[in-house]
Scaffold this motif. Structure first.
Motif, mmCIF file in Angstrom:
data_model
loop_
_atom_site.group_PDB
_atom_site.id
_atom_site.type_symbol
_atom_site.label_atom_id
_atom_site.label_comp_id
_atom_site.label_asym_id
_atom_site.label_seq_id
_atom_site.Cartn_x
_atom_site.Cartn_y
_atom_site.Cartn_z
ATOM 1 N N THR A 110 -16.914 29.877 54.565
ATOM 2 C CA THR A 110 -16.926 28.135 55.054
ATOM 3 C C THR A 110 -18.028 28.163 54.010
ATOM 4 O O THR A 110 -18.638 28.870 53.695
ATOM 5 N N VAL A 111 -18.368 26.994 54.115
ATOM 6 C CA VAL A 111 -19.008 26.395 53.464
ATOM 7 C C VAL A 111 -20.511 26.656 54.145
ATOM 8 O O VAL A 111 -21.741 27.148 53.201
ATOM 9 N N LYS A 112 -20.355 26.229 55.084
ATOM 10 C CA LYS A 112 -21.348 26.184 56.103
ATOM 11 C C LYS A 112 -22.002 27.609 56.119
ATOM 12 O O LYS A 112 -23.153 27.923 56.106
ATOM 13 N N LEU A 113 -21.438 28.295 56.630
ATOM 14 C CA LEU A 113 -21.298 29.708 56.563
ATOM 15 C C LEU A 113 -22.082 30.179 55.533
ATOM 16 O O LEU A 113 -23.188 31.134 55.275
ATOM 17 N N GLY A 114 -22.105 29.890 54.706
ATOM 18 C CA GLY A 114 -22.906 29.958 53.051
ATOM 19 C C GLY A 114 -23.829 29.176 52.998
ATOM 20 O O GLY A 114 -24.989 29.629 52.319
ATOM 21 N N PHE B 257 -14.206 37.823 55.049
ATOM 22 C CA PHE B 257 -13.509 36.490 53.976
ATOM 23 C C PHE B 257 -12.127 36.284 54.469
ATOM 24 O O PHE B 257 -11.322 36.408 53.332
ATOM 25 N N TYR B 258 -11.896 36.731 55.146
ATOM 26 C CA TYR B 258 -10.191 36.000 55.556
ATOM 27 C C TYR B 258 -9.904 35.078 55.638
ATOM 28 O O TYR B 258 -10.391 34.065 55.698
ATOM 29 N N ASP B 259 -8.263 34.731 54.794
ATOM 30 C CA ASP B 259 -8.209 34.113 54.223
ATOM 31 C C ASP B 259 -6.387 33.916 54.441
ATOM 32 O O ASP B 259 -5.510 33.844 54.310
ATOM 33 N N GLY B 260 -6.153 33.357 56.005
ATOM 34 C CA GLY B 260 -4.504 33.645 56.305
ATOM 35 C C GLY B 260 -3.315 32.287 55.734
ATOM 36 O O GLY B 260 -2.598 33.021 56.039
#
Length: 255
Positions: A218-222, A187-190
């Motif tokens: 990301t959307v695709k991961l969800g 859940f990394y948001d740089g």
């Protein structure tokens, strides 16, 4: 030798199941024979790999119960070549209670894997539940390596100490081969200062390796679990798919 890797963290919602499914998918894509074992009664890994729970006659609950159904009898092939799953159901929660009175209760999964898995698979990935109970301990005793997914948030990092203490105790008393392969930032948001600071804190936490690969939400991961496929299969050119391919390469190189 078959590599047996646990994905473990007693904190929920850190991405254990996501890491298990997609690391398994990335390794299968590279030609490895991979078995994903679902040790969580919530059975999210099972469903996320396209297995309908209504179709599951025997599960990990039967493998770990007093009846000891052989592991190879419950394994299901997924739609992805080279990727199999040992499914879970909610019954696994009651099986954990039964295990408390069993002789050799910490070693049931290791005994179930012994010999058979080495002939069938190159890599076994075990998705453990968000507790430090007997199911997680069984997973760790059966493994030679453990990957710890950690959200880059303050409270997620705080809970790491307890898990590492349990892993060290298991290494001393029950499984001398157990090593922490690495900490995986999820859940990394740089873009946020907090995430960057927490990642730095992770790197400074003892002498444990932090994977170079970071998993971003990301959307695709969800969406991937809804299709019953790893993201490498569902959205093969996505950033998430590339991240898990990078993670697979790191895991292979670290051995």
């Amino acid at each position: 030798m078959t590599k047996v890797i646990s994905i473990a963290n007693q904190k929920g919602g850190v991405g254990k199941t996501t890491a298990s499914i997609n690391l398994g998918g990335a390794l299968a894509e590279l030609g490895y024979r991979v078995l994903c074992i679902d040790m969580d009664p919530q059975a999210n890994l099972t469903v996320g790999l396209g297995i309908s729970l209504s179709d599951v006659r025997h599960s990990m609950a039967d493998v770990l119960s007093e009846n000891r159904v052989p592991l190879d009898e419950i394994v299901r092939q997924t739609e992805m070549p080279g990727l199999s799953v040992a499914p879970s159901t909610l019954e696994l929660a009651s099986t954990e209670v039964e295990l408390f009175t069993a002789i050799g209760r910490e070693m049931v999964l290791r005994d179930a894997l012994d010999g058979w898995a080495e002939r069938q698979y190159d890599v076994v990935i075990i998705d453990s539940p968000p507790t430090l109970g007997l199911l997680t301990i069984n997973a760790l005793v059966a493994s030679s390596r453990v990957i710890i997914p950690v959200q880059t948030q303050f409270y997620a990092i705080k809970g790491l100490t307890a898990l590492i203490k349990v892993i060290n105790t298991i290494k001393i008393k029950l499984n001398h081969d157990l090593e922490i392969l690495g900490l995986l930032a999820t859940f990394y948001d740089g873009r946020t200062v907090l995430a960057r600071e927490m990642l730095q804190n992770l790197r400074e936490l003892g002498d444990h390796r932090v994977f170079s690969t970071m998993i971003k939400q990301t959307v695709k991961l969800g969406e991937a679990p809804l299709t019953g496929k790893p993201v490498t299969e569902y959205a093969t050119h996505s950033a998430a798919a590339r991240a898990f391919r990078d993670l697979a390469q790191e895991v292979i190189e670290l051995g």
